[in-house]
Write an enzyme that holds these catalytic residues in place. Structure first.
Site, short mmCIF file in Angstrom:
data_model
loop_
_atom_site.label_atom_id
_atom_site.label_comp_id
_atom_site.label_asym_id
_atom_site.label_seq_id
_atom_site.Cartn_x
_atom_site.Cartn_y
_atom_site.Cartn_z
N ALA A 7 0.82 -1.21 0.00
CA ALA A 7 0.00 0.00 0.00
C ALA A 7 0.86 1.26 0.00
O ALA A 7 0.47 2.28 0.54
CB ALA A 7 -0.92 -0.01 1.22
N ARG A 13 -2.36 7.24 -11.56
CA ARG A 13 -3.48 7.28 -12.50
C ARG A 13 -4.81 7.70 -11.85
O ARG A 13 -5.80 7.90 -12.52
CB ARG A 13 -3.62 5.91 -13.20
CG ARG A 13 -2.46 5.65 -14.17
CD ARG A 13 -2.31 4.17 -14.50
NE ARG A 13 -1.64 3.43 -13.43
CZ ARG A 13 -1.34 2.13 -13.48
NH1 ARG A 13 -1.65 1.43 -14.55
NH2 ARG A 13 -0.74 1.54 -12.46
N ASN A 232 -6.87 1.16 -10.81
CA ASN A 232 -5.83 2.11 -11.14
C ASN A 232 -6.35 3.52 -11.42
O ASN A 232 -5.59 4.47 -11.39
CB ASN A 232 -5.03 1.63 -12.35
CG ASN A 232 -4.28 0.35 -12.03
OD1 ASN A 232 -3.58 0.26 -11.03
ND2 ASN A 232 -4.47 -0.67 -12.85
N ALA A 427 -42.50 25.88 30.16
CA ALA A 427 -42.31 26.14 28.73
C ALA A 427 -41.64 27.49 28.54
O ALA A 427 -41.87 28.43 29.29
CB ALA A 427 -43.65 26.12 28.02
C1 UD1 Z 1 1.05 -4.91 -10.67
C2 UD1 Z 1 1.88 -6.08 -11.20
C3 UD1 Z 1 1.19 -6.64 -12.46
C4 UD1 Z 1 -0.22 -7.07 -12.13
C5 UD1 Z 1 -0.99 -5.91 -11.50
C6 UD1 Z 1 -2.33 -6.40 -10.98
C7 UD1 Z 1 4.21 -5.57 -10.62
C8 UD1 Z 1 5.51 -5.13 -11.13
N1 UD1 Z 1 3.21 -5.64 -11.51
O1 UD1 Z 1 1.09 -3.91 -11.64
O2 UD1 Z 1 1.92 -7.76 -12.93
O3 UD1 Z 1 -0.87 -7.52 -13.30
O4 UD1 Z 1 -0.28 -5.36 -10.38
O5 UD1 Z 1 -3.12 -5.34 -10.54
O6 UD1 Z 1 4.08 -5.90 -9.47
N2 UD1 Z 1 3.22 -0.56 -4.50
C9 UD1 Z 1 4.05 -0.35 -3.43
N3 UD1 Z 1 5.30 0.16 -3.63
C10 UD1 Z 1 5.78 0.43 -4.87
C11 UD1 Z 1 4.93 0.22 -5.97
C12 UD1 Z 1 3.65 -0.29 -5.77
O7 UD1 Z 1 3.66 -0.60 -2.29
O8 UD1 Z 1 6.92 0.88 -4.96
C13 UD1 Z 1 1.87 -1.09 -4.26
C14 UD1 Z 1 0.79 -0.17 -4.74
O9 UD1 Z 1 0.38 0.70 -3.69
C15 UD1 Z 1 -0.32 -1.13 -5.15
C16 UD1 Z 1 0.42 -2.39 -5.54
O10 UD1 Z 1 1.72 -2.28 -5.00
O11 UD1 Z 1 -1.20 -1.42 -4.09
C17 UD1 Z 1 0.49 -2.56 -7.06
O12 UD1 Z 1 1.13 -1.44 -7.62
P1 UD1 Z 1 0.72 -0.86 -9.03
O13 UD1 Z 1 1.62 0.26 -9.34
O14 UD1 Z 1 -0.72 -0.60 -9.09
O15 UD1 Z 1 1.11 -2.10 -9.97
P2 UD1 Z 1 0.60 -2.38 -11.42
O16 UD1 Z 1 1.35 -1.54 -12.38
O17 UD1 Z 1 -0.86 -2.32 -11.47
CA CA Z 2 -2.43 -1.92 -10.02
#
Ligand code: UD1
Ligand code: CA
Length: 495
Positions: A7, A13, A232, A427
């Site tokens: 998280a 986005r 996203n 009252a």
């Molecule tokens: C990620 C996956 C992708 C998958 C998708 C599913 C990776 C590299 N890719 O992509 O294969 O299909 O989820 O929804 O994992 N987060 C952190 N720290 C960071 C980056 C992200 O805690 O440095 C957390 C975000 O808060 C989020 C989750 O990891 O809850 C996923 O991150 P996000 O950037 O949404 O990954 P996607 O590009 O969607």
């Molecule tokens: Ca994601």
């Protein structure tokens, strides 16, 4: 097993100042949906601890976790260098852990505990080092694609941005839920490199690394497509919200709750409702709200962290952080907030607001009233239009109204003030001094009668019109006696 929830990301986005995981559905941040399912597994003993990786706007996320999920722990990821880097930040919290970790993206609000249990089952029965959750999507969008070798076994994950056109044609995607034995995962993570389009350390790259070590990787392909909605942007959030609304209404309908209009009824993931309760259209039940059996929750009521006893009726009202006892009725159009505790069989009517009040069993405030910082005893009656003046511009003061007391209509109670048991107040009183038990308090000006005053005024007007020479003037009224002022020697009606 220990759960890790990711998280820390910003959620670019979402185009928001708020971190992505705190954007909500049905009054609950999306992070709360994941936490709710994990809590179920924790209570079953399947997982031992829940560690949340926080980073972007960490203080906001931590504040939410402290309030809603006090049993969770957190680990800080700063700066945020990708999902693999995020998991690494939990390493200090997992020192000595030789079991498995369940890693869940924090942006999967429709993921269910059932799916996680299925994964755990497969992971155990196949003695896997890593188990992935995947799904086949007709339109796989920008999700990571699952790569499989000639024998069908998983060989890795490629992110959409790094994928070839051929890989992008793969319909099986990575959901973002992983179950891995911690020692080999940690080993794989420590060799990650950020050689990809985003320059990040990808958790997904650990898959190929584990396969290369000839450890077993299993993919659990789910048919619960909704569970895999990674949020996203706001359009995806709204779409997931609509699915959630329908799904959660179905769940309560199956458990014996009447929901007259599931299309406009919103129920949060932590809310609980008793059987034979009737929910009218447009109701919102959020947070840790608990509603008893055989209640009626009237249309357009909004309850947040509210507790409602069996057989209570709430009509078109707003209740936050407060409780209403069995058999009580509230509303229409009442507002209870900030730790109001209403006893049993009490009646709170239209246009009544209460804040920090203990309202006794069988007490009544039927109309147009504000009570703040007050204690109202059993069976007391609060007359229409009563106001507690609890704030002097600097501090709040308390009002105490004893059992069986009768506060007359339109009273102004200047706190600090106490009205004793069984006392009466007249009252229209403004009360600034304590009223002893059993007494009558009158706090208003005496009435004055000016006999004939109104007639004389009419006469005076007619005379002026005549003097002004208008022949349109009306006839003069009857001759009237001289002014007599009579001060009554006591109020005729007290209440
Ligand atoms: C990620 C996956 C992708 C998958 C998708 C599913 C990776 C590299 N890719 O992509 O294969 O299909 O989820 O929804 O994992 N987060 C952190 N720290 C960071 C980056 C992200 O805690 O440095 C957390 C975000 O808060 C989020 C989750 O990891 O809850 C996923 O991150 P996000 O950037 O949404 O990954 P996607 O590009 O969607
Ligand atoms: Ca994601």
């Amino acid at each position: 097993m220990i759960a890790l929830v990711m998280a820390a990301g910003k959620g670019t986005r979402m185009l928001s100042e708020r971190p992505k995981v705190l954007h909500g559905i049905a009054g609950e941040p999306m992070l709360g949906f994941v936490m709710n399912e994990l809590e179920e597994l924790r209570q079953e003993g399947l997982i031992r601890r829940v560690v949340v990786i926080v980073g972007h706007a960490a203080d906001q996320v931590q504040a939410y976790l402290r309030k809603a999920w006090p049993a969770s722990e957190d680990a800080i990821q700063a700066p945020q260098l990708g999902t693999g880097h995020a998991v690494m930040q939990a390493a200090p919290a997992l020192v000595g852990h030789a079991g498995a970790v369940l890693i869940v993206n924090g942006d999967l609000p429709l993921l269910s505990a059932t799916t996680l249990r299925q994964m755990a089952e497969r992971h155990r029965s196949e003695r896997a080092a890593l188990t992935l959750l995947t799904v086949d999507l007709p339109d796989p969008g920008h999700y990571g694609r699952i790569l499989r070798g000639p024998d069908g076994s998983v060989s890795g994950i490629v992110e959409y941005r790094d994928a070839t056109p051929g890989q992008r044609a793969i319909s099986e995607i990575n959901v973002g839920v992983y179950l891995a034995e911690w020692p080999p995962l940690l080993e794989a993570l420590s060799h990650l490199t950020p050689e990809n389009d985003q320059g990040e350390f990808y958790l997904t790259d650990a898959v190929a690394a584990i396969v290369a070590r000839r450890l077993k990787v299993v993919a659990v392909k789910t048919d619960d497509i909704e569970a895999t909605y990674g949020i996203n942007n706001r359009a995806e959030l709204a779409a997931a919200g609509a699915r959630w609304r329908r799904r959660t209404c179905d769940r309560w309908l199956e458990r014996g709750v009447t929901i007259e209009d599931p299309a406009t009824t919103w129920i949060g993931p932590r809310t609980v409702i008793g059987a034979d309760t009737v929910i009218e259209p447009g109701v919102q039940l959020y947070g840790a709200t608990r509603i008893g059996a055989r209640c009626t929750i009237g249309s357009h009521s909004r309850l947040v962290d509210a507790v409602v006893g069996d057989r209570a009726t709430i009509r078109s009202s707003d209740i936050t952080d407060s409780s209403v006892g069995e058999d009580s009725t509230v509303g229409p159009f009442a507002r209870l907030r900030d730790h109001v505790v209403v006893g049993r069989g009490a009646r709170i009517g239209n246009f009544v607001e209460m804040k920090k009040v203990r309202f006794g069993d069988g007490a009544k405030a039927a109309h147009l009233t504000y009570l703040g910082d007050a204690e109202v005893g059993e069976r007391a009656n609060i007359g229409c239009g009563t106001v507690t003046c609890n704030y002097d511009g600097e501090r709040k003061h308390r009002t105490t109204i004893g059992k069986g007391a009768f506060v007359g209509t339109n009273n102004t109670l200047v706190a600090p003030l106490s009205v004793g048991e069984d006392a009466y107040t007249a009252a229209g009183s403004t009360l600034t001094e304590d009223v002893p038990a059993g007494a009558l308090a009158l706090g208003r000006a005496r009435q004055v009668i000016k006999e004939g005053w109104a007639y004389r005024r009419t006469d005076e007007r007619a005379r002026r019109r005549a003097e002004a020479g208008s022949d349109a003037g009306g006839a003069a009224g009857p001759a009237l006696p001289a002014v007599v002022e009579t001060a009554q020697d006591g109020p005729r009606e007290l209440v």
